[in-house]
Design a protein around this motif. Structure first.
Motif, short mmCIF file in Angstrom:
data_model
loop_
_atom_site.label_atom_id
_atom_site.label_comp_id
_atom_site.label_asym_id
_atom_site.label_seq_id
_atom_site.Cartn_x
_atom_site.Cartn_y
_atom_site.Cartn_z
N MET A 1 -9.92 43.56 11.16
CA MET A 1 -11.01 44.28 10.55
C MET A 1 -10.49 45.61 10.01
O MET A 1 -9.71 46.29 10.66
N LYS A 2 -10.94 45.96 8.84
CA LYS A 2 -10.54 47.23 8.23
C LYS A 2 -11.48 48.34 8.71
O LYS A 2 -12.69 48.15 8.80
N ILE A 3 -10.88 49.49 9.00
CA ILE A 3 -11.63 50.66 9.42
C ILE A 3 -11.34 51.79 8.44
O ILE A 3 -10.19 52.07 8.14
N PHE A 4 -12.41 52.41 7.93
CA PHE A 4 -12.27 53.52 6.99
C PHE A 4 -13.03 54.73 7.51
O PHE A 4 -13.97 54.60 8.29
N ALA A 5 -12.66 55.92 7.03
CA ALA A 5 -13.41 57.13 7.34
C ALA A 5 -14.69 57.12 6.52
O ALA A 5 -14.65 56.97 5.30
N HIS A 6 -15.82 57.23 7.17
CA HIS A 6 -17.13 57.21 6.51
C HIS A 6 -17.21 58.32 5.47
O HIS A 6 -16.89 59.47 5.76
N SER A 7 -17.64 57.99 4.26
CA SER A 7 -17.83 58.94 3.16
C SER A 7 -16.54 59.59 2.66
O SER A 7 -16.57 60.41 1.77
N HIS A 8 -15.40 59.24 3.27
CA HIS A 8 -14.11 59.82 2.87
C HIS A 8 -13.03 58.74 2.92
O HIS A 8 -12.11 58.81 3.73
N PRO A 9 -13.14 57.72 2.05
CA PRO A 9 -12.17 56.61 2.11
C PRO A 9 -10.73 57.02 1.82
O PRO A 9 -9.80 56.31 2.16
N GLN A 10 -10.54 58.20 1.22
CA GLN A 10 -9.19 58.67 0.92
C GLN A 10 -8.46 59.15 2.18
O GLN A 10 -7.24 59.28 2.18
N VAL A 11 -9.20 59.41 3.25
CA VAL A 11 -8.60 59.87 4.50
C VAL A 11 -7.95 58.68 5.19
O VAL A 11 -8.59 57.67 5.46
N LYS A 12 -6.66 58.81 5.46
CA LYS A 12 -5.93 57.74 6.14
C LYS A 12 -6.04 57.95 7.64
O LYS A 12 -5.55 58.92 8.18
N LEU A 13 -6.73 57.02 8.30
CA LEU A 13 -6.90 57.12 9.74
C LEU A 13 -5.64 56.65 10.45
O LEU A 13 -4.97 55.73 9.98
N PRO A 14 -5.29 57.26 11.58
CA PRO A 14 -4.09 56.82 12.31
C PRO A 14 -4.25 55.39 12.82
O PRO A 14 -5.36 54.97 13.18
N VAL A 15 -3.15 54.66 12.85
CA VAL A 15 -3.16 53.26 13.27
C VAL A 15 -3.73 53.12 14.67
O VAL A 15 -4.49 52.20 14.95
N VAL A 16 -3.39 54.05 15.56
CA VAL A 16 -3.89 53.96 16.94
C VAL A 16 -5.43 53.95 16.95
O VAL A 16 -6.04 53.24 17.73
N ALA A 17 -6.06 54.70 16.05
CA ALA A 17 -7.52 54.74 15.98
C ALA A 17 -8.08 53.46 15.39
O ALA A 17 -9.03 52.88 15.93
N THR A 18 -7.50 52.99 14.30
CA THR A 18 -8.05 51.79 13.65
C THR A 18 -7.89 50.56 14.54
O THR A 18 -8.79 49.73 14.63
N GLU A 19 -6.77 50.45 15.24
CA GLU A 19 -6.56 49.31 16.14
C GLU A 19 -7.52 49.35 17.32
O GLU A 19 -8.12 48.34 17.67
N PHE A 20 -7.69 50.53 17.92
CA PHE A 20 -8.58 50.66 19.07
C PHE A 20 -10.02 50.33 18.67
O PHE A 20 -10.71 49.57 19.36
N ILE A 21 -10.49 50.91 17.57
CA ILE A 21 -11.87 50.70 17.13
C ILE A 21 -12.09 49.25 16.73
O ILE A 21 -13.11 48.64 17.07
N SER A 22 -11.13 48.66 16.04
CA SER A 22 -11.24 47.25 15.65
C SER A 22 -11.36 46.35 16.88
O SER A 22 -12.20 45.45 16.94
N ASP A 23 -10.53 46.60 17.89
CA ASP A 23 -10.59 45.82 19.13
C ASP A 23 -11.93 46.00 19.83
O ASP A 23 -12.51 45.03 20.33
N ALA A 24 -12.43 47.23 19.88
CA ALA A 24 -13.71 47.50 20.54
C ALA A 24 -14.86 46.78 19.84
O ALA A 24 -15.72 46.18 20.50
N ILE A 25 -14.86 46.80 18.51
CA ILE A 25 -15.92 46.11 17.75
C ILE A 25 -15.81 44.61 17.95
O ILE A 25 -16.83 43.92 18.15
N THR A 26 -14.61 44.07 17.94
CA THR A 26 -14.42 42.63 18.14
C THR A 26 -14.98 42.20 19.49
O THR A 26 -15.65 41.16 19.58
N LYS A 27 -14.74 42.98 20.54
CA LYS A 27 -15.26 42.65 21.87
C LYS A 27 -16.79 42.66 21.88
O LYS A 27 -17.41 41.80 22.49
#
Length: 154
Positions: A1-27
């Protein structure tokens, strides 16, 4: 699953954040249906945290479910907020300590019991570095069991 910064898609989120959030949503999606447009709020806390004894600050993470141009499920990170007690009197208050608000485009850090507050625009070097360090620490605290998922609301 792709994770983006709300209202600021140009902001590159750190991988540790996108992986953690993606896993949490999947669960969560294994047991609940989440519709496009809905917000999912995760609350993590140290059950022993108190104004008197200290501990690990509670953290709240909010994402808005969305779809990309290919109709694939994505999540928009709205905010990540850490709370801490302010005041050493008989009535300490739980206040925002670190607040990364991607919807409104700022990050704020309150230090020294509210005496010092630093605010940066989301996407600046300082804000990006602070968020990455904060989120790496958060993931470690969850990993060692210091912070536990206390609730999810959709």
């Amino acid at each position: 699953m792709k994770i983006f910064a709300h209202s600021h898609p140009q902001v590159k989120l750190p991988v540790v954040a996108t992986e953690f959030i993606s896993d949490a949503i999947t669960k969560i999606k294994e047991t609940q249906s989440i519709n496009t447009g809905e917000y999912v709020v995760f609350n993590y806390r140290d059950k022993n945290y108190s104004a008197d004894n200290g501990g690990f600050h509670p953290v709240e993470i909010a994402v808005q479910m969305s779809k990309d141009e290919n109709d694939e499920c994505t999540a928009l990170l709205a905010y990540v907020t850490s709370f801490c007690f302010d005041g050493s009197n008989h009535y300490p208050e739980l206040i925002k300590c670190c607040d990364y608000d991607f919807e409104n485009g700022y990050s704020t850090h309150t230090l020294l019991g509210g005496v010092f507050t630093q605010t940066d625009k989301v996407g600046t070097k300082e804000a990006n570095e602070n968020f990455e360090i904060f989120f790496k620490n958060f993931v470690e605290y969850v990993g060692i069991g210091a912070l536990m998922l206390d609730g999810v609301s959709c």
